[in-house]
Scaffold this motif. Structure first.
Motif: not given
Lengths: 715, 208
Positions: A41-43, A90-98, A179-180, A251-254
């Motif tokens: 999972x990416x945050x 405006x934008x969303x970043x997905x990264x290894x940690x929150x 959701x993820x 998986x991307x968790x937002x």
């Protein structure tokens, strides 16, 4: 054969049954969508607008993209796009940690062209106000007119002229929206979503990702509150799926942070009314003229019912929706009704005070003749009056003396609700005695999982804990979205029919193999046993062994006679007010509520308590505070956005109004009705105590003191 | 001041103070703080005998009787490490600012808000979350279940933990003491009536 009525004698239905997932929730073992962290999972962290109104001149993500842990960035509002409220995406970043995603969000450089804003209704309605939407900020609806209101006002014994208002409040779902999403392979998505509608969420994910909806699985085993604000994937969910695709399916968790939850997760619109209400000495209301407005932010939706509950022969009403630079409104528990109830119930109380009539009597005098709710209301008023001690305690407004004053008030409400008739539940009996129900509905805390199990257990003569009540999966048979008090009336009938059909099928299969080959009409089920002519012959489990390899599986549909719609309800409130500090103390609240046949009295009661406490918050504490200068919400938290704690809860008496004719109506939902009247009744009790109307909600010391000052001409 | 956590520097990561400076550092490095402290200020504080840590580091936490190792950043909250790294998801993130109590855990027997406690500050301490509590007939969880002191259930872990902490300190609470003991928690569904009754029932049951 589908049933057209519920059984008259029941062992489980209409009793108190603790919810099936209670221990899982109370032990921390229940997995909420926001608890899920599938492998890899990416945050996701969202960059949202700090400004109420701006044009994005440029957006530079190059630094952010290179930062440690950052895997993908999706821009929602690129150059040339507008942000229209504090909290707009405006934008969303997905990264290894929150933490890494948060750093990257801070490193995105946005060049804004700041635009003038209208973040409050006052700003939006002012002359030459900046346009929030093209075509003007104030959208006047067509005036509704019935009879001759002007004439009625001229002829009446008394007319009150008043203004009432209640601010925007937010849902404050404890589990934020989100959701993820995971691409399982090139064509399939699985999402763990905090939603009131697994089906709608699946549809949205399928459509936005251009795959068939049958390739999407949305899972909502449990979820942490929606109150009307969680009916889809939202931009956050669809972006999570896009980001997941970008990174090869991880998986991307937002999930929103608390601040954006307040700003963009939905709200209940404000309501303001200038109102004239006319009536005669006999207590009959003769006419009403009302100008109302409210704001649903950058969207419409501030309409509310008025006149409300009472029969008014002559009325005119004009309503305007006001657009402001604020997050858009979403349905919130009984949309429109709490606002309409506050306006109507304040006006009728003020008219009663002017006419010198008991508030209870004026209400009884103006119920709609011939309406099915009228008798219900009369009964409920009598019961509630008794429980609050109206006769002994009530004193007319303005007759109280001293610094500490006690007051009593009441309010009536109504809700339509009712079920959809196109939902389905499957019931499977396996040879090991397992009974499994399936439907694509979801339990948002109301207890539908338990309700379905109770119905099945009733039919099979088992315990509710024996039933596997599987919901919260979009691939199951079509189930109801959880909103508008429609879940229980939509899902109970197909569940009952599925179970009846499965039971009949079971009887048909096993009867020929039983000693003496009894006709199926001789078979019945009770207390975990199979009975022939009322005599136990074997356990239910043993009976199921006889069905062989293939399980029995049925798909139940709705049928007429099992559900209904339309409820009333009355609430009474007892308060003490300190005239020097303006502090209101709630002493007692009584809620008398009808709702047809109650399946589970325990979860029903919780819903009514919860509705009352939601209304208590609306009446006493809640307000979205927006700074007109910066256009930002000042209290997007849970400290200054106030909600009741344990010490704020007075004695609450919940009374279920359920004479036999109510039970015969079948199942009706209960989520919305009991939250409607509370805030209005609190306002009326406060006004009764202090002798003057507090015109603006909630009943905070400031609003109470302002009302007292206005009376003394100091406002 | 402990020194068991290594201090590896990984470029742009913001510096962090700990050891005897934990309290001050906590005040500075809440998530609302806009940007990290600049290096000069960090050096000045380091000169006063405060350790500076940055980057990510391995720490060991004692969670529900188990040693759990996790790679964390100095700024990572205990709640986020439990939920996002160790999958101890009983405690919930709701307000993230010590207002609502959904993240309540027991740290050395004290109920605390884990959303505003740094993970590094919890090293060497006994962490208990509600997953480790009894769920039998004489338990707090059982009393919540029987009184329907939960609806959506997202606040419930916090209430159950606050209730457990209250009863461990005060096995015979009055109604007023129960309310006061739970006032650090907020429920949006409005389950307070069941919650308060559950606390009173649990107190009785545990004594038997």
């Amino acid at each position: 054969m589908a049933a057209n009525s519920w059984p008259e004698q029941t062992k489980l239905i209409n009793t108190r049954i603790p919810r099936l997932d209670g221990i899982a929730k109370a032990s921390g073992k229940a997995k909420y969508p926001s608890d899920e962290r599938p492998e890899g999972t990416l945050f996701g962290v969202i960059l949202y607008s700090p400004h109420p109104h701006a044009k994005i001149k440029s957006i530079d993500t190059t630094v952010a993209e290179k930062m440690a842990g950052v895997k993908a960035i999706e821009v929602i509002a690129g150059p040339g796009k507008f942000v229209r409220y504090h909290g707009d995406d405006i934008a969303i970043v997905a990264a290894e940690s929150e933490e890494q995603a948060l750093d990257a969000v801070r490193a995105i450089k946005v060049d804004y062209e700041l635009l003038p804003h209208a973040a409050t209704e006052e700003q939006a309605m002012a002359k030459n106000a900046p346009e929030v939407v093209r075509g003007g900020n104030v959208r006047k609806g067509r005036a509704q007119t019935t009879g001759k209101p002007d004439e009625a006002l001229q002829k009446a014994d008394a007319v009150i002229e008043a203004a009432y208002s209640v601010p925007v409040v937010t849902h404050v779902c404890l589990e934020t929206h989100g959701l993820t999403a995971r691409w399982d392979d090139k064509n399939h998505i699985t999402a763990w979503a905090s939603t009131q509608a697994v089906t709608a969420t699946a549809n949205e994910l399928a459509e936005s990702n251009e795959i068939p909806v049958s390739n999407v699985t949305v899972l909502t085993e449990v979820m942490g509150g929606g109150f009307g604000s969680k009916f889809g994937a939202d931009i956050w969910g669809t972006t999570a799926a896009r980001l997941s695709k970008k990174v090869g399916g991880r998986p991307v968790k937002i999930f929103l942070d608390r601040i954006q939850e307040h700003l963009a997760g939905g709200n209940r619109p404000s309501a303001s009314a200038k109102i004239k209400l006319a009536g005669n000495k006999d207590g009959k209301i003769t006419g009403m003229i009302a100008e109302t407005h409210g704001t649903g932010g950058v969207a419409r939706g501030a309409q509310f019912p008025l006149p409300y509950v009472y029969s008014i022969p002559n009325f005119k009403r004009e309503h305007s929706d006001v657009f402001v630079n604020g997050g858009n409104a979403r349905a919130m528990r009984a949309p429109g009704h709490p606002e309409g109830c506050i306006i109507m119930e304040s006006a009728i109380d003020d008219l009663a005070a002017k006419l010198g009539i008991d508030p209870l009597e004026i209400r009884k005098a103006n119920l709609a003749p011939g309406d099915f709710r009228t008798k219900i209301y009369l009964d409920e008023i009598a019961i509630g009056a008794d429980l609050i001690g109206w006769k002994q305690n009530y004193k007319p407004r303005g007759t109280q003396k001293g610094i500490i004053r006690r007051g009593f008030g009441l309010a009536l409400h109504q809700w339509g609700g009712g079920g959809a008739n196109d939902k389905q539940v499957s019931c499977t009996i396996s040879s090991d005695g397992t009974i499994e129900l399936k439907s694509a509905t979801q339990d948002i805390g109301t207890g539908i999982r338990t309700v379905l199990a109770i119905i099945a257990a009733e039919v099979f003569g088992l315990k509710p804990t024996d039933i596997k009540s599987n919901i919260g999966n979009s691939t199951f048979p079509p189930g109801q979205s959880s909103g508008g008090s429609t879940t229980t009336p939509s899902m109970s009938p197909p569940c009952y029919n599925a179970c009846l059909e499965a039971r009949d099928e079971l009887f048909k299969k096993i009867a020929p193999g039983l000693r003496g080959t009894p006709p199926v009409t001789d078979l019945s089920l009770a207390d975990g046993q199979l009975l022939v002519k009322g005599q136990p012959v074997m356990s239910f489990k043993d009976a199921c062994r006889k069905i062989g390899m293939n399980p029995i599986s049925t798909l139940g549909k709705s049928s007429p006679g099992l559900a209904s719609n339309g409820v009333g309800g009355v609430q009474f409130v007892d308060v003490t007010v300190d005239m020097e500090t303006g502090v209101v103390k709630l002493n007692k609240i009584v809620a008398v509520q009808d709702s047809g046949l109650i399946i589970d009295k325990m979860t029903w009661e919780s819903q009514v308590y919860g509705g009352v406490i939601g209304g208590l918050n609306y009446g006493m504490f809640e307000e979205r505070v927006v700074d007109p200068i910066s256009g930002r919400m000042l209290n997007p938290d849970m400290e200054l956005y106030q909600l009741a704690g344990a010490s704020d809860i007075p004695e609450i008496i919940v009374h279920a109004y359920e004479p036999p004719e109510q039970k015969q109506r079948g199942v009706i939902g209960i989520g919305e009705p009991p939250t409607i009247g509370t805030a209005a009744a609190i306002g009326n009790a406060v006004s009764n105590a202090i002798g003057v109307r507090v015109t603006h909600w909630p009943m905070t010391p400031m609003n109470v003191l302002n009302a007292l000052a206005a009376q003394e001409g100091k406002a | 001041m402990r020194d068991n956590a290594s201090s590896s520097n990984s470029g742009n990561r913001r510096d962090f103070l700990r050891g005897s400076g934990v309290a001050a550092a906590t005040a500075v490095f809440t998530q609302t703080a806009q940007v990290g402290m600049d290096e000069a200020a960090a050096e000045a504080l380091a000169a006063q005998g405060v350790a500076v840590q940055s980057g990510s580091m391995k720490i060991t936490l004692q969670v529900n009787g188990q040693s759990m190792v996790s790679e964390v950043e100095p700024r990572s909250t205990l709640l986020d490490v439990l939920r996002h790294r160790l999958d101890v998801t009983g405690p919930k993130r709701v307000c993230d600012r010590s207002s609502c109590g959904a993240c309540t855990i027991l740290l050395n027997g004290q109920s605390i808000y884990s959303c505003t406690t740094l993970a590094v500050a919890a090293q060497g301490k006994e962490i208990r979350t509600l997953e480790s509590f009894d769920t039998g007939p004489k338990s707090v969880a059982h009393a919540f279940h029987q009184n329907d002191g939960l609806m959506c259930g997202y606040c419930t872990p916090g209430f159950v933990t606050a209730c457990q902490a209250l009863l461990e300190k005060n096995p015979n609470p009055t109604l007023e003491e129960v309310k006061k003991g739970l006032d650090g928690n907020i429920c949006r569904c409005g389950t307070y009536v069941g919650v308060v009754q559950a606390a009173l029932d649990a107190a009785k049951a545990i004594k038997v």
